[in-house]
Motif scaffolding. Sequence first.
Motif, short mmCIF file in Angstrom:
data_model
loop_
_atom_site.label_atom_id
_atom_site.label_comp_id
_atom_site.label_asym_id
_atom_site.label_seq_id
_atom_site.Cartn_x
_atom_site.Cartn_y
_atom_site.Cartn_z
N ASP A 30 0.91 -1.39 0.52
CA ASP A 30 -0.18 0.31 -0.29
C ASP A 30 1.03 1.43 -0.04
OD1 ASP A 30 -1.82 2.00 0.28
OD2 ASP A 30 -2.92 0.51 2.17
N LEU A 31 0.56 2.02 -0.43
CA LEU A 31 1.54 2.98 -1.02
C LEU A 31 1.06 3.79 0.41
CD1 LEU A 31 3.59 4.67 -2.75
CD2 LEU A 31 1.64 6.28 -3.70
N GLU A 32 0.21 4.31 0.45
CA GLU A 32 0.12 5.43 2.04
C GLU A 32 1.09 4.59 2.95
OE1 GLU A 32 -4.29 5.29 2.31
OE2 GLU A 32 -4.64 7.28 0.81
N GLU A 33 0.55 3.80 3.29
CA GLU A 33 1.82 2.95 4.25
C GLU A 33 2.83 3.16 4.71
OE1 GLU A 33 0.29 2.05 7.37
OE2 GLU A 33 -1.95 1.73 6.01
N ILE A 34 3.05 3.52 2.97
CA ILE A 34 5.05 3.42 3.07
C ILE A 34 5.24 4.53 2.91
CG2 ILE A 34 6.66 3.26 0.64
CD1 ILE A 34 5.31 0.99 -0.02
N LEU A 35 3.42 5.39 2.10
CA LEU A 35 4.30 7.14 2.81
C LEU A 35 4.70 7.54 3.95
CD1 LEU A 35 2.70 8.80 -0.08
CD2 LEU A 35 5.07 8.32 -0.31
N ARG A 36 3.55 7.40 5.11
CA ARG A 36 3.38 7.27 6.07
C ARG A 36 5.28 6.78 6.70
NH1 ARG A 36 -1.78 5.48 5.56
NH2 ARG A 36 -3.06 6.64 6.21
N GLU A 37 5.51 5.72 6.69
CA GLU A 37 5.95 5.18 7.24
C GLU A 37 7.29 5.77 7.27
OE1 GLU A 37 8.75 2.66 9.18
OE2 GLU A 37 6.11 2.50 9.14
N LEU A 38 7.78 6.46 5.16
CA LEU A 38 9.01 7.17 5.34
C LEU A 38 9.15 8.17 6.02
CD1 LEU A 38 8.94 7.01 1.19
CD2 LEU A 38 10.25 6.48 3.30
N GLU A 39 7.75 9.20 6.33
CA GLU A 39 7.44 10.65 7.00
C GLU A 39 7.85 10.05 8.08
OE1 GLU A 39 7.35 13.58 6.33
OE2 GLU A 39 6.49 12.69 3.66
N CYS A 41 2.82 6.19 -8.22
CA CYS A 41 3.00 5.53 -7.12
C CYS A 41 5.25 6.36 -7.47
CB CYS A 41 3.04 4.43 -6.87
SG CYS A 41 2.10 3.22 -6.50
N THR A 42 5.12 6.26 -8.08
CA THR A 42 6.86 6.86 -8.53
C THR A 42 6.56 8.68 -8.65
OG1 THR A 42 7.30 4.92 -10.25
CG2 THR A 42 8.44 7.07 -9.99
N SER A 43 5.47 9.26 -8.88
CA SER A 43 5.49 10.18 -8.71
C SER A 43 5.58 10.95 -6.54
CB SER A 43 4.03 11.67 -9.40
OG SER A 43 4.78 11.30 -10.18
N ALA A 44 4.56 10.19 -6.67
CA ALA A 44 4.36 10.19 -4.80
C ALA A 44 5.75 9.53 -3.91
CB ALA A 44 3.30 9.44 -4.13
N LEU A 45 6.77 9.06 -4.46
CA LEU A 45 7.43 8.66 -4.06
C LEU A 45 8.62 9.74 -4.09
CD1 LEU A 45 7.80 5.25 -4.76
CD2 LEU A 45 7.84 5.77 -2.26
N MET A 46 8.82 10.35 -5.73
CA MET A 46 9.44 11.39 -6.05
C MET A 46 9.74 12.15 -4.81
SD MET A 46 9.92 13.06 -9.40
CE MET A 46 8.37 13.85 -9.78
N GLN A 47 7.92 13.13 -5.17
CA GLN A 47 7.80 14.53 -4.18
C GLN A 47 8.46 14.04 -2.66
OE1 GLN A 47 3.71 15.50 -3.74
NE2 GLN A 47 3.77 15.23 -6.26
N VAL A 48 7.99 12.43 -1.96
CA VAL A 48 8.38 13.00 -0.98
C VAL A 48 10.52 12.65 -0.88
CG1 VAL A 48 8.07 11.00 1.33
CG2 VAL A 48 6.40 11.84 0.24
#
Length: 532
Positions: A218-227, A260-267
């Motif tokens: 899940d991309l949202e879970e991965i983004l939360r973990e990165l933050e 997914c790539t765009s979201a990861l790139m922004q973070v």
Amino acid sequence: MPKPKTLYVCNACGAESSQWFGKCPACGTYNSLDEVAPPSPIKISRGGWQSNTYSDNHEPNTGPAQPRSSLTFSEIVDTVQIRFPSGYGELDRVLGGGVVPGSLVLIGGDPGIGKSTLMLQVANQLAKLHRILYVCAEESGQQVKLRASRLGVVSAETSDPDSNNGRVKKEAKSSKSKSSKSKSSKSKSSKTPIAAQDSDSQDSDSQDADLYVLPETDLEEILRELESLKPQVAVIDSIQTLYFPALTSAPGSVAQVRECTSALMQVAKRSNITLLIVGHVTKEGAIAGPRVLEHLVDTVLYFEGDRFASHRLLRSVKNRFGATHEIGIFEMVSNGLQEVLNPSDLFLGNRDEMSPGTATVVACEGTRPILVELQALVSPASYGAPRRSTTGVDYNRLQQILAVLEKRVGIPLSKLDAYVATAGGLGVEEPAADLGMAIAVVASFRDRVVDPRTVMIGEISLGGQVRLVSQMELRLKEAAKLGFKRAIIPKGQTLSDLGIEIIQVSRVLDAIIAALPGGLRQDFPEDIEDQI
């Protein structure tokens, strides 16, 4: 109820169409339009990022003009890019000298070639000094740890997280102020580090250095973990298995990969996190997904190799921070991948027992010279039409050289089978190998052995001339370092004393006479020079 609309997206260029075409109207690629469900026009803002593709705000901005934010070159402050080593010199070479903080690196390769093995070993090396997050979207945490134990990344014994210098307890305590969902995601990875850090380190980054595993798609879970975790480096294995819940298309589709790539790139750019993204490849060898995926990232690497050979090549095809077409060479052994520090030994073969039809050339991959042994076999054709076969060299290049040898040198090869291969399976595509290929073919035809201490460098034209190639001095230095005594090169170069005898030739016939014992002049017609 209205019929749901269908959208077709080109997997080569990302162009969209309302109907299917056999040929993409934008890029002209055949059979590249895939059917996807159109996303709902909603505005998404989760995990600290916002999608620009699926936004319902289409009204023009009619408010007052905003202050100018553009800058001239003189107004831009110069910053020094401080790279840090990855722990593998071959990878650092391909990246241009090390890992750039905040960069996106895409690694593609065939299934089973060793992409995940390479990323896990690199993550383990980086975890000695940095905090690393390994997102395994294709495996569970237990499977990753089992593979890590086999590679020697982590011991087979289960480590106690509370004994890791008290750091896990401290992070768990500080995370109580966060949301419960973020806290559960945090504990999923941070409470199971698979590599411990030396307690004697004084660096602030190295005090929190460790390798964390997050089995999540899940991309949202991965983004939360990165933050939440804020690692210095994050590995995504792989981008085609991630999905964004707001999109209705399946994981791996054009829309999912792009978003997914765009979201990861922004973070990554905002938090200065280096992302190592693993990508699948298609049957044609290109990275699966839209072509825009390669445009979004900073560096594109291809991990290549023959499944029957042990060596692997890491090749750079795009690099915003270094030179392209650089290669790094690894060897697959029982406990993972290890670097090949002297690749010429791998592709030279046994020079003490040279057979007829072999010649040594110096190929350049980027700025790296590699000595390669070419092997040729010429034999009578069993059937009416002669057969040509190549391994590691261009087939059309062999056809051209055979035609030049027959027309300009007078060797009857049109009714003979010809086979050319490289030792070790390394692909040599540059024209600098033409001269060595021609001499190997003639040596096999005459059943002669080329001096094993001689290298051949040069491009052959259709008129039979030997033309100059680039980086000649770099190639000759590498040959002299490995003990070669003579080099046959094109005429017209002024070189310093490199510790190797230089024989300059202008025609392919002169090169053949110089390379083969006895000169071979008696083997050719007396008027052959008048025919050239």
